[in-house]
Design a protein around this motif. Structure first.
Motif, mmCIF file in Angstrom:
data_model
loop_
_atom_site.group_PDB
_atom_site.id
_atom_site.type_symbol
_atom_site.label_atom_id
_atom_site.label_comp_id
_atom_site.label_asym_id
_atom_site.label_seq_id
_atom_site.Cartn_x
_atom_site.Cartn_y
_atom_site.Cartn_z
ATOM 1 N N PRO A 4 0.818 -1.215 0.000
ATOM 2 C CA PRO A 4 0.000 0.000 0.000
ATOM 3 C C PRO A 4 0.857 1.273 0.000
ATOM 4 O O PRO A 4 0.530 2.247 -0.678
ATOM 5 C CB PRO A 4 -0.829 -0.114 1.276
ATOM 6 C CG PRO A 4 -0.901 -1.572 1.552
ATOM 7 C CD PRO A 4 0.406 -2.136 1.068
ATOM 8 N N LYS A 5 1.949 1.244 0.742
ATOM 9 C CA LYS A 5 2.828 2.424 0.813
ATOM 10 C C LYS A 5 3.421 2.742 -0.561
ATOM 11 O O LYS A 5 3.451 3.900 -0.984
ATOM 12 C CB LYS A 5 3.927 2.187 1.845
ATOM 13 C CG LYS A 5 4.817 3.373 2.073
ATOM 14 C CD LYS A 5 5.829 3.112 3.161
ATOM 15 C CE LYS A 5 6.686 4.337 3.381
ATOM 16 N NZ LYS A 5 7.628 4.171 4.468
ATOM 17 N N ASP A 6 3.895 1.701 -1.275
ATOM 18 C CA ASP A 6 4.477 1.919 -2.605
ATOM 19 C C ASP A 6 3.414 2.367 -3.607
ATOM 20 O O ASP A 6 3.667 3.230 -4.454
ATOM 21 C CB ASP A 6 5.169 0.645 -3.105
ATOM 22 C CG ASP A 6 6.453 0.346 -2.354
ATOM 23 O OD1 ASP A 6 7.016 1.278 -1.724
ATOM 24 O OD2 ASP A 6 6.897 -0.816 -2.375
ATOM 25 N N HIS A 132 -11.068 8.978 0.748
ATOM 26 C CA HIS A 132 -9.746 8.572 1.214
ATOM 27 C C HIS A 132 -8.716 9.492 0.559
ATOM 28 O O HIS A 132 -8.841 9.811 -0.616
ATOM 29 C CB HIS A 132 -9.478 7.106 0.865
ATOM 30 C CG HIS A 132 -10.305 6.156 1.676
ATOM 31 N ND1 HIS A 132 -9.764 5.285 2.593
ATOM 32 C CD2 HIS A 132 -11.634 5.952 1.718
ATOM 33 C CE1 HIS A 132 -10.728 4.582 3.169
ATOM 34 N NE2 HIS A 132 -11.870 4.970 2.651
ATOM 35 N N ARG A 133 -7.716 9.868 1.348
ATOM 36 C CA ARG A 133 -6.757 10.861 0.881
ATOM 37 C C ARG A 133 -5.346 10.301 0.937
ATOM 38 O O ARG A 133 -5.039 9.485 1.794
ATOM 39 C CB ARG A 133 -6.927 12.099 1.759
ATOM 40 C CG ARG A 133 -5.705 12.732 2.285
ATOM 41 C CD ARG A 133 -6.002 13.804 3.342
ATOM 42 N NE ARG A 133 -4.877 14.691 3.480
ATOM 43 C CZ ARG A 133 -3.816 14.457 4.230
ATOM 44 N NH1 ARG A 133 -3.719 13.354 4.930
ATOM 45 N NH2 ARG A 133 -2.833 15.316 4.279
ATOM 46 N N ILE A 134 -4.523 10.782 0.037
ATOM 47 C CA ILE A 134 -3.087 10.551 0.112
ATOM 48 C C ILE A 134 -2.467 11.913 0.376
ATOM 49 O O ILE A 134 -2.677 12.859 -0.378
ATOM 50 C CB ILE A 134 -2.522 9.957 -1.197
ATOM 51 C CG1 ILE A 134 -3.152 8.595 -1.500
ATOM 52 C CG2 ILE A 134 -0.999 9.847 -1.108
ATOM 53 C CD1 ILE A 134 -2.739 8.006 -2.846
ATOM 54 N N GLY A 135 -1.736 12.008 1.472
ATOM 55 C CA GLY A 135 -1.047 13.253 1.792
ATOM 56 C C GLY A 135 0.317 13.264 1.124
ATOM 57 O O GLY A 135 0.553 12.582 0.134
ATOM 58 N N VAL A 170 -7.699 4.797 -3.421
ATOM 59 C CA VAL A 170 -6.582 4.966 -2.501
ATOM 60 C C VAL A 170 -6.517 3.718 -1.628
ATOM 61 O O VAL A 170 -7.521 3.332 -1.036
ATOM 62 C CB VAL A 170 -6.784 6.222 -1.618
ATOM 63 C CG1 VAL A 170 -5.747 6.283 -0.510
ATOM 64 C CG2 VAL A 170 -6.738 7.487 -2.468
ATOM 65 N N PRO A 171 -5.366 3.060 -1.545
ATOM 66 C CA PRO A 171 -5.253 1.888 -0.675
ATOM 67 C C PRO A 171 -5.526 2.263 0.785
ATOM 68 O O PRO A 171 -5.050 3.279 1.260
ATOM 69 C CB PRO A 171 -3.802 1.436 -0.846
ATOM 70 C CG PRO A 171 -3.267 2.174 -2.008
ATOM 71 C CD PRO A 171 -4.111 3.386 -2.209
ATOM 72 N N ASP A 172 -6.311 1.433 1.463
ATOM 73 C CA ASP A 172 -6.642 1.689 2.869
ATOM 74 C C ASP A 172 -5.499 1.241 3.770
ATOM 75 O O ASP A 172 -4.954 0.156 3.596
ATOM 76 C CB ASP A 172 -7.890 0.892 3.284
ATOM 77 C CG ASP A 172 -9.131 1.312 2.515
ATOM 78 O OD1 ASP A 172 -9.047 2.223 1.676
ATOM 79 O OD2 ASP A 172 -10.194 0.725 2.754
ATOM 80 N N GLU A 173 -5.179 2.101 4.746
ATOM 81 C CA GLU A 173 -4.239 1.743 5.804
ATOM 82 C C GLU A 173 -4.877 2.128 7.129
ATOM 83 O O GLU A 173 -5.666 3.084 7.187
ATOM 84 C CB GLU A 173 -2.905 2.464 5.609
ATOM 85 C CG GLU A 173 -2.137 1.967 4.382
ATOM 86 C CD GLU A 173 -0.731 2.528 4.330
ATOM 87 O OE1 GLU A 173 0.187 1.827 4.788
ATOM 88 O OE2 GLU A 173 -0.562 3.655 3.851
ATOM 89 N N PRO A 174 -4.570 1.407 8.205
ATOM 90 C CA PRO A 174 -5.251 1.626 9.485
ATOM 91 C C PRO A 174 -5.165 3.059 10.018
ATOM 92 O O PRO A 174 -6.085 3.544 10.651
ATOM 93 C CB PRO A 174 -4.560 0.659 10.443
ATOM 94 C CG PRO A 174 -3.902 -0.356 9.584
ATOM 95 C CD PRO A 174 -3.614 0.309 8.271
#
Length: 195
Positions: A4-6, A132-135, A170-174
């Motif tokens: 997810p991070k990549d 969902h957002r990517i900062g 956007v991939p979900d992360e906790p």
């Protein structure tokens, strides 16, 4: 398999590339249009604390939007980076000195009052249709929002972006904070809360 991070890094770079390619004069017009939308669609209470941000690179210039909210009675504040994990929000008042607060942005000096925002205009690199957002990858806003929640506060969150920054998913992360509203040049979109 991509982590997810990549995947977020790839989506961030693609969205920022699209944003960087926008005509600078068009971006100014879009920012003014977004301020008009705010006048019509975003309600603020007298003295409600609203955090904005000083634009960097090709970000939406939210200053017209912030000043539109000030005209409606809002108290404004801007983020200041204290260290590698923490931002605070310092009050923005006319005539007060501004200083470099990190990442190529400016904000109120250290003597300005630190405020807890009741509404946050949240910068972002990319977003999807679920809110969902990517900062930008440092997690400052996720942690700031979590600190407010720990104090029992739930500020109204409005992501600020251009339409071209939307991605399919956007991939979900906790640790991710969902942004229930996104303001773009197309208007203010509200997303259904997660059940």
């Amino acid at each position: 398999m991509t982590s997810p991070k990549d995947l977020k890094k790839t989506l961030r770079n693609q969205a920022l590339g699209r944003r960087d390619a926008l005509d600078p004069f068009w971006r100014v017009e879009a920012a003014l249009e977004m301020a008009e939308t705010a006048r019509d669609r975003i309600t603020v209470e007298p003295a409600q604390i609203v955090s904005g941000f000083w634009p960097m690179r090709s970000e939406v210039d939210v200053r017209p939007l912030m000043f539109a909210l000030r005209e409606k009675g809002a108290r404004l504040c801007l983020p200041a980076i204290l260290n590698k994990t923490t931002i605070v929000f310092r009050e923005l008042v006319r005539g007060a000195p501004m200083i470099d607060v990190g990442f190529g942005t400016v904000g109120p000096h250290e003597e300005a009052e630190v405020l807890d925002p009741q509404m946050m205009l949240v910068p972002l690199a990319a977003f999807d249709a679920r809110g969902h957002r990517i900062g930008y990858g440092a997690g400052y806003y996720d942690r700031a929002i979590a600190r407010l929640a720990d104090k029992g506060q739930q500020p109204r969150l409005i992501g600020i972006a251009f339409d071209c920054q939307e991605v399919a998913l956007v991939p979900d992360e906790p640790h991710d904070v969902i942004i229930p509203e996104i303001l773009t040049e197309s208007g203010l979109r509200r997303f259904a809360p997660k059940l």
